[in-house]
Write a protein that holds these residues in place. Structure first.
Motif, PDB file in Angstrom:
ATOM      1  N   GLY A  91       0.816  -1.202   0.000  1.00 54.93           N
ATOM      2  CA  GLY A  91       0.000   0.000   0.000  1.00 54.93           C
ATOM      3  C   GLY A  91       0.846   1.246   0.000  1.00 54.93           C
ATOM      4  N   LYS A  98      -1.605   8.269   1.812  1.00 55.07           N
ATOM      5  CA  LYS A  98      -2.300   9.323   1.080  1.00 55.07           C
ATOM      6  C   LYS A  98      -1.659  10.692   1.317  1.00 55.07           C
ATOM      7  CE  LYS A  98      -6.905   7.163   1.275  1.00 55.07           C
ATOM      8  NZ  LYS A  98      -8.301   7.332   1.757  1.00 55.07           N
ATOM      9  N   LYS A 103      -5.697  -2.374  -6.267  1.00 53.44           N
ATOM     10  CA  LYS A 103      -6.223  -1.760  -5.041  1.00 53.44           C
ATOM     11  C   LYS A 103      -7.171  -2.735  -4.356  1.00 53.44           C
ATOM     12  CE  LYS A 103      -9.048   2.095  -3.396  1.00 53.44           C
ATOM     13  NZ  LYS A 103      -9.767   3.343  -3.778  1.00 53.44           N
ATOM     14  N   GLU A 162      -8.993   0.808   1.404  1.00 49.57           N
ATOM     15  CA  GLU A 162      -8.349   2.031   1.877  1.00 49.57           C
ATOM     16  C   GLU A 162      -8.880   2.417   3.252  1.00 49.57           C
ATOM     17  OE1 GLU A 162      -9.612   5.847  -0.052  1.00 49.57           O
ATOM     18  OE2 GLU A 162     -10.509   4.463  -1.503  1.00 49.57           O
ATOM     19  N   TYR A 219      -4.353   5.495   4.352  1.00 47.32           N
ATOM     20  CA  TYR A 219      -3.642   4.619   3.425  1.00 47.32           C
ATOM     21  C   TYR A 219      -4.562   4.025   2.373  1.00 47.32           C
ATOM     22  CZ  TYR A 219       0.134   4.790   6.862  1.00 47.32           C
ATOM     23  OH  TYR A 219       1.116   5.222   7.705  1.00 47.32           O
ATOM     24  N   VAL A 220      -3.958   3.726   1.216  1.00 49.27           N
ATOM     25  CA  VAL A 220      -4.598   2.909   0.183  1.00 49.27           C
ATOM     26  C   VAL A 220      -3.868   1.575   0.176  1.00 49.27           C
ATOM     27  CG1 VAL A 220      -5.040   2.631  -2.272  1.00 49.27           C
ATOM     28  CG2 VAL A 220      -5.256   4.891  -1.221  1.00 49.27           C
ATOM     29  N   TYR A 221      -4.625   0.486   0.226  1.00 46.13           N
ATOM     30  CA  TYR A 221      -4.031  -0.843   0.305  1.00 46.13           C
ATOM     31  C   TYR A 221      -4.078  -1.516  -1.060  1.00 46.13           C
ATOM     32  CZ  TYR A 221      -4.855   0.174   5.209  1.00 46.13           C
ATOM     33  OH  TYR A 221      -4.876   0.777   6.432  1.00 46.13           O
TER      34      TYR A 221
END
Length: 277
Positions: free
Chosen positions: A194, A197, A238, A241, A245-247
């Motif tokens: 990840g 952001k 993706k 999120e 964070y974006v996972y």
């Protein structure tokens, strides 16, 4: 009196070297500290006055008019520096363990600025001025090869060494090539799981049996081209999120170097090296 500490450069390719004009000493894994015993005692980190935090360093075994440079460390049962304990004690005084000040330079002697003297002479003055105690010790140059010394340091799992020019003057607040550090990095292969952001950091995971264990974030060493090459992966894989964070699914591995592991299981100071194709 606060004096901005002289800073180190990384040795080229992080490799030790020998020379008749240099010597090596152990790099202690702690927090930089200036001990200023002028009209009154002050203990300065790079950013704060920490005098009240370390009462065990009060009444230093040096005369008035002395300023020393060194590193504070918490030592474990084997006499190794425990950075995690040192850092935890700096952040909070609750259950803080006593520190030891490892002095490697003297900046003022008998009220006189000696930073313009060669390092070899300053080392002599340090020996003459500081009487070692339980909480004050001297970092001494080793005799012999820096390359051989570094091999021993790595075998013992210590942080690294510093190679210094014998005739170097103390350059206040300067990151100087007269002092070069060689770090005992560990190596690992990890997954990118990840990204942040808000910051330019990636989340990392480590293969632990059949699962991918989270081991923290990585900011260091990530080039712009590496970031750009990851964007298609971020978009395609993706998996979720959160607020910060974006996972992404663990499909990309990379090689990193790092200092060691925190007790929490996080990797300390990972540095990106390359993708594993």
């Amino acid at each position: 009196m606060f004096i901005p500490p002289m800073l180190l450069q990384y040795a080229k390719n992080n490799e030790p070297f020998d020379g008749i004009s240099t010597f090596a000493e152990l790099k202690w894994d702690g927090i930089r500290l200036i001990v200023s015993n002028m009209d009154e005692l002050n203990l300065f980190t790079k950013n704060t006055n920490a005098t009240a935090k370390y009462p065990e360093l009060h009444n230093p075994p040096i005369p008035k008019g002395t300023i020393l440079d060194g590193e504070i460390v918490v030592l474990d049962e084997e006499g190794r520096a425990d950075f995690e304990e040192t850092n935890a004690g700096f952040r909070s005084s609750k259950k803080r363990k006593p520190v030891v000040f490892m002095a490697f330079d003297i900046l003022y002697h008998a009220g006189i600025d000696v930073t313009g003297l060669p390092l070899e002479r300053r080392k002599q003055l340090l020996e003459e001025t500081l009487q070692e105690t339980e909480h004050y010790r001297i970092v001494r140059p080793i005799r012999g090869s820096a390359k051989d010394f570094y091999k021993i340091v790595c075998q013992l799992g210590l942080e690294g060494i510093v190679i210094k020019k014998k005739d170097s003057r103390y350059e206040k607040g300067v990151r100087s090539w007269s002092w070069q550090k060689v770090i005992n990095y560990q190596k690992a292969e990890v997954y990118i799981t990840g990204y942040s952001k808000k910051e330019s950091s990636w989340l990392l995971g480590y293969q632990d049996g059949e699962r991918i264990r989270p081991i923290g974030t990585m900011e260091l060493g990530i080039t712009q081209s590496a970031r750009e090459s990851m964007w298609p992966v971020f978009r395609s894989f993706k998996s979720g999120e959160s607020k910060d964070y974006v996972y992404i699914k663990p499909v990309v591995r990379c090689k990193v170097k790092y200092r060691d592991w925190y007790k929490s299981g996080a990797m300390r100071l990972p540095v990106f090296e390359e993708f594993i194709v």
